[in-house]
Design a protein around this motif. Structure first.
Motif, PDB file in Angstrom:
ATOM      1  N   LEU A 232       0.804  -1.226   0.000  1.00 66.10           N
ATOM      2  CA  LEU A 232       0.000   0.000   0.000  1.00 66.10           C
ATOM      3  C   LEU A 232       0.833   1.271   0.000  1.00 66.10           C
ATOM      4  N   SER A 233       1.951   1.234   0.677  1.00 66.88           N
ATOM      5  CA  SER A 233       2.770   2.449   0.779  1.00 66.88           C
ATOM      6  C   SER A 233       3.693   2.637  -0.419  1.00 66.88           C
ATOM      7  N   ASN A 234       3.734   1.637  -1.285  1.00 64.81           N
ATOM      8  CA  ASN A 234       4.676   1.702  -2.403  1.00 64.81           C
ATOM      9  C   ASN A 234       4.007   1.167  -3.678  1.00 64.81           C
ATOM     10  N   PRO A 235       3.041   1.909  -4.236  1.00 67.14           N
ATOM     11  CA  PRO A 235       2.350   1.445  -5.442  1.00 67.14           C
ATOM     12  C   PRO A 235       3.305   1.337  -6.625  1.00 67.14           C
ATOM     13  N   VAL A 236       2.967   0.424  -7.524  1.00 65.28           N
ATOM     14  CA  VAL A 236       3.783   0.200  -8.708  1.00 65.28           C
ATOM     15  C   VAL A 236       2.922   0.448  -9.942  1.00 65.28           C
ATOM     16  N   LEU A 237       3.426   1.264 -10.847  1.00 57.24           N
ATOM     17  CA  LEU A 237       2.711   1.507 -12.099  1.00 57.24           C
ATOM     18  C   LEU A 237       2.724   0.221 -12.916  1.00 57.24           C
ATOM     19  N   GLU A 238       1.530  -0.323 -13.149  1.00 54.58           N
ATOM     20  CA  GLU A 238       1.415  -1.573 -13.897  1.00 54.58           C
ATOM     21  C   GLU A 238       1.377  -1.308 -15.396  1.00 54.58           C
ATOM     22  N   LYS A 239       0.486  -0.414 -15.809  1.00 53.57           N
ATOM     23  CA  LYS A 239       0.385  -0.099 -17.227  1.00 53.57           C
ATOM     24  C   LYS A 239      -0.505   1.110 -17.433  1.00 53.57           C
ATOM     25  N   THR A 240      -0.370   1.724 -18.597  1.00 57.13           N
ATOM     26  CA  THR A 240      -1.289   2.764 -19.054  1.00 57.13           C
ATOM     27  C   THR A 240      -1.817   2.315 -20.407  1.00 57.13           C
ATOM     28  N   GLN A 241      -3.136   2.355 -20.566  1.00 51.71           N
ATOM     29  CA  GLN A 241      -3.748   1.875 -21.795  1.00 51.71           C
ATOM     30  C   GLN A 241      -4.821   2.829 -22.269  1.00 51.71           C
ATOM     31  N   HIS A 242      -5.110   2.753 -23.566  1.00 49.54           N
ATOM     32  CA  HIS A 242      -6.200   3.556 -24.113  1.00 49.54           C
ATOM     33  C   HIS A 242      -7.515   3.084 -23.498  1.00 49.54           C
ATOM     34  N   ALA A 243      -8.391   4.030 -23.151  1.00 45.88           N
ATOM     35  CA  ALA A 243      -9.643   3.673 -22.483  1.00 45.88           C
ATOM     36  C   ALA A 243     -10.886   4.081 -23.253  1.00 45.88           C
ATOM     37  N   GLY A 244     -10.763   4.992 -24.197  1.00 40.35           N
ATOM     38  CA  GLY A 244     -11.925   5.537 -24.896  1.00 40.35           C
ATOM     39  C   GLY A 244     -11.660   7.004 -25.178  1.00 40.35           C
ATOM     40  N   TRP A 245     -12.728   7.781 -25.284  1.00 37.89           N
ATOM     41  CA  TRP A 245     -12.572   9.194 -25.589  1.00 37.89           C
ATOM     42  C   TRP A 245     -13.401  10.045 -24.636  1.00 37.89           C
ATOM     43  N   ASN A 246     -12.809  11.149 -24.192  1.00 36.87           N
ATOM     44  CA  ASN A 246     -13.495  12.105 -23.318  1.00 36.87           C
ATOM     45  C   ASN A 246     -14.042  11.427 -22.058  1.00 36.87           C
ATOM     46  N   ILE A 247     -13.222  10.577 -21.451  1.00 39.28           N
ATOM     47  CA  ILE A 247     -13.626   9.883 -20.235  1.00 39.28           C
ATOM     48  C   ILE A 247     -13.667  10.879 -19.075  1.00 39.28           C
ATOM     49  N   GLU A 248     -14.749  10.821 -18.292  1.00 41.57           N
ATOM     50  CA  GLU A 248     -14.921  11.752 -17.174  1.00 41.57           C
ATOM     51  C   GLU A 248     -15.046  11.053 -15.821  1.00 41.57           C
ATOM     52  N   THR A 249     -15.630   9.851 -15.799  1.00 41.29           N
ATOM     53  CA  THR A 249     -15.913   9.187 -14.529  1.00 41.29           C
ATOM     54  C   THR A 249     -15.672   7.688 -14.652  1.00 41.29           C
ATOM     55  N   MET A 250     -15.585   7.018 -13.491  1.00 40.60           N
ATOM     56  CA  MET A 250     -15.417   5.565 -13.471  1.00 40.60           C
ATOM     57  C   MET A 250     -16.148   4.991 -12.270  1.00 40.60           C
ATOM     58  N   PHE A 251     -16.841   3.861 -12.491  1.00 39.42           N
ATOM     59  CA  PHE A 251     -17.577   3.180 -11.435  1.00 39.42           C
ATOM     60  C   PHE A 251     -17.228   1.703 -11.503  1.00 39.42           C
ATOM     61  N   ALA A 252     -16.949   1.098 -10.346  1.00 39.52           N
ATOM     62  CA  ALA A 252     -16.602  -0.319 -10.293  1.00 39.52           C
ATOM     63  C   ALA A 252     -17.733  -1.118  -9.668  1.00 39.52           C
ATOM     64  N   ALA A 253     -18.076  -2.254 -10.289  1.00 39.71           N
ATOM     65  CA  ALA A 253     -19.117  -3.130  -9.753  1.00 39.71           C
ATOM     66  C   ALA A 253     -18.950  -4.531 -10.312  1.00 39.71           C
ATOM     67  N   ASN A 254     -18.914  -5.524  -9.406  1.00 43.75           N
ATOM     68  CA  ASN A 254     -18.932  -6.938  -9.784  1.00 43.75           C
ATOM     69  C   ASN A 254     -17.864  -7.290 -10.817  1.00 43.75           C
ATOM     70  N   ASP A 255     -16.646  -6.845 -10.545  1.00 42.63           N
ATOM     71  CA  ASP A 255     -15.491  -7.153 -11.392  1.00 42.63           C
ATOM     72  C   ASP A 255     -15.579  -6.559 -12.791  1.00 42.63           C
ATOM     73  N   TYR A 256     -16.268  -5.449 -12.900  1.00 46.05           N
ATOM     74  CA  TYR A 256     -16.295  -4.671 -14.141  1.00 46.05           C
ATOM     75  C   TYR A 256     -16.037  -3.211 -13.813  1.00 46.05           C
ATOM     76  N   LEU A 257     -15.461  -2.503 -14.766  1.00 47.05           N
ATOM     77  CA  LEU A 257     -15.315  -1.054 -14.674  1.00 47.05           C
ATOM     78  C   LEU A 257     -16.225  -0.419 -15.716  1.00 47.05           C
ATOM     79  N   TYR A 258     -16.962   0.606 -15.302  1.00 44.82           N
ATOM     80  CA  TYR A 258     -17.863   1.331 -16.192  1.00 44.82           C
ATOM     81  C   TYR A 258     -17.353   2.762 -16.305  1.00 44.82           C
ATOM     82  N   LEU A 259     -16.922   3.132 -17.485  1.00 44.23           N
ATOM     83  CA  LEU A 259     -16.351   4.451 -17.698  1.00 44.23           C
ATOM     84  C   LEU A 259     -17.378   5.352 -18.363  1.00 44.23           C
TER      85      LEU A 259
END
Length: 415
Positions: A232-259
């Motif tokens: 927790l005190s030492n996060p590691v950057l795993e990756k950066t990936q394309h997510a879509g366009w004009n993303i503003e928010t993110m919600f997590a539920a049941n092992d899915y991310l909704y952008l």
């Protein structure tokens, strides 16, 4: 290399337009924004833990344990002791320049600071410590060109080594305002496109940070950044990936991310939590778009007008029972919606200057408006287990749950 090509193209067009018209009669008096900036080395010395102070512009809210964290847009985070919801008290201010989002797990607070990710140990709320900084992990940051500005003048700002911390607005004569607006926006777009069982807190629907298991997920306008936070005190950057366009928010539920984006909703699965995989998207007209999910349905608010689009404002109910083919189930007209939240059969919608609206979900699709709390500005809401927390116009509101209703507990003015 792509960055240089985009910037050179933008500058070429600016020069082309500026050379076409030199007559004084073509000059217009316009508002020009000039950045106030500091070097990255100076910027990274600006973090501080301070006594409570007045908020300037409230942003997002976050709840963790007996505390509520309120973002002060681009300035940092105010900590509210909420052990007694009827009498909340401000106790600390974490000064974090260019901050917009936070997320917390097991007393470690993660916060963005322009291009950096900061980690704070908040186990002793009276002795908060900055324990880690990951530099330049975010491709872009929202440096918020003032909406009043017709043009920008970046002067000697160094995109690689400086950070914008504010803007100075001046009236200046410029040529061909319509062309200037087009070129200036294109230049900004070019710059943005080229930069590229534990205790976890709860954010509102406007959040761009989500913690799921041992990973922290963050989204920017078009990218998702994944951090491994097993330590927790030492996060590691795993990756950066394309997510879509004009993303503003993110919600997590049941092992899915909704952008939530200005033109739709993107769904990603977390089968491999280190590398979220695109599943599908649901597109709609242009509009500012937070999203929350409950079971087989997603609820989106679309705010029209101003910078969010030119169409009406609505609440959409999306059937996501088949994640590969989300479909519109129903649409409801609103006035000026922002954040929203769900508690049992109740859907709470922040409708801006139209107040907080309570919908009884007779079914997940059929919503019945049972109450509107008027004469308040409603921006974002978090339905906690025992109370509802809402923010708007620099005021924190709290309500007690009743059957199909809520009752007022307290309001706390943050300035």
């Amino acid at each position: 290399m792509k960055t240089k090509h985009l910037l050179l193209s933008a500058f070429f067009l600016i020069c082309l337009f500026s050379c076409n018209n030199n007559d004084d009669e073509d000059l217009d008096l316009v508002t020009v924004a000039k950045p106030e900036f500091v070097s990255k080395s100076q910027f990274r010395k600006m973090v501080d833990i301070k006594s409570p102070e007045s908020i300037k512009q409230s942003g997002k809210i976050y709840a963790y344990g007996n505390y509520i964290f309120v973002n002060d847009l681009d300035r940092g985070v105010h900590i509210i002791d909420n052990q007694n919801p009827s009498n909340p008290q401000a106790i600390k201010f974490i000064k974090i320049p260019a901050n917009e989002d936070i997320s917390i797990k097991n007393n470690y607070l993660y916060a963005d600071s322009a291009t950096d990710l900061l980690v704070f140990d908040i186990s002793n709320i009276n002795n908060i410590q900055l324990v880690e900084r990951l530099e330049d992990v975010f491709n872009i940051y929202d440096y918020r060109v003032p909406i009043e500005a017709v043009a920008t003048d970046y002067g000697d700002f160094d995109w690689e080594n400086d950070i914008i911390i504010g803007w100075e607005l001046k009236k200046e004569k410029r040529e061909n305002v319509d062309e200037l607006i087009f070129v200036d926006r294109m230049f900004n777009d070019a710059v943005m496109a080229a930069s590229v069982e534990s205790a976890v807190g709860v954010g509102g629907s406007l959040a761009r940070f989500q913690i799921v298991g041992t990973y922290l997920y963050t989204v920017g306008s078009y990218s998702m950044t994944v951090f491994n936070i097993q330590n927790l005190s030492n996060p590691v950057l795993e990756k950066t990936q394309h997510a879509g366009w004009n993303i503003e928010t993110m919600f997590a539920a049941n092992d899915y991310l909704y952008l939530g984006s200005t033109n739709g909703m993107y769904i990603y699965d977390l089968v491999n939590p280190a590398s979220p995989e695109y599943v599908s998207d649901f597109t709609h007209w242009e509009g500012c778009d937070p999203v929350v999910v409950d079971g087989d349905y997603a609820y989106l608010t679309l705010r029209g007008g101003n910078l969010c689009g030119q169409l009406e404002s609505v609440l959409e109910v999306i059937d996501i029972s088949d994640k590969t083919q989300p479909t519109l189930a129903k649409r409801y007209t609103l006035e000026n919606p922002y954040g929203l939240g769900i508690k049992g059969d109740m859907l709470f919608v922040c409708d801006g200057s139209a107040g907080l609206k309570l919908f009884d979900r007779e079914t997940p699709v059929n919503l019945n408006l049972v109450r509107t709390i008027e004469n308040i500005q409603a921006t974002d809401v978090i339905p906690l287990p025992n109370s509802l927390v809402m923010i708007g116009d620099n005021t924190l509101y709290q309500y007690k749950y009743l059957e199909n209703n809520i009752s007022f507990l307290s309001s706390y003015k943050l300035n």
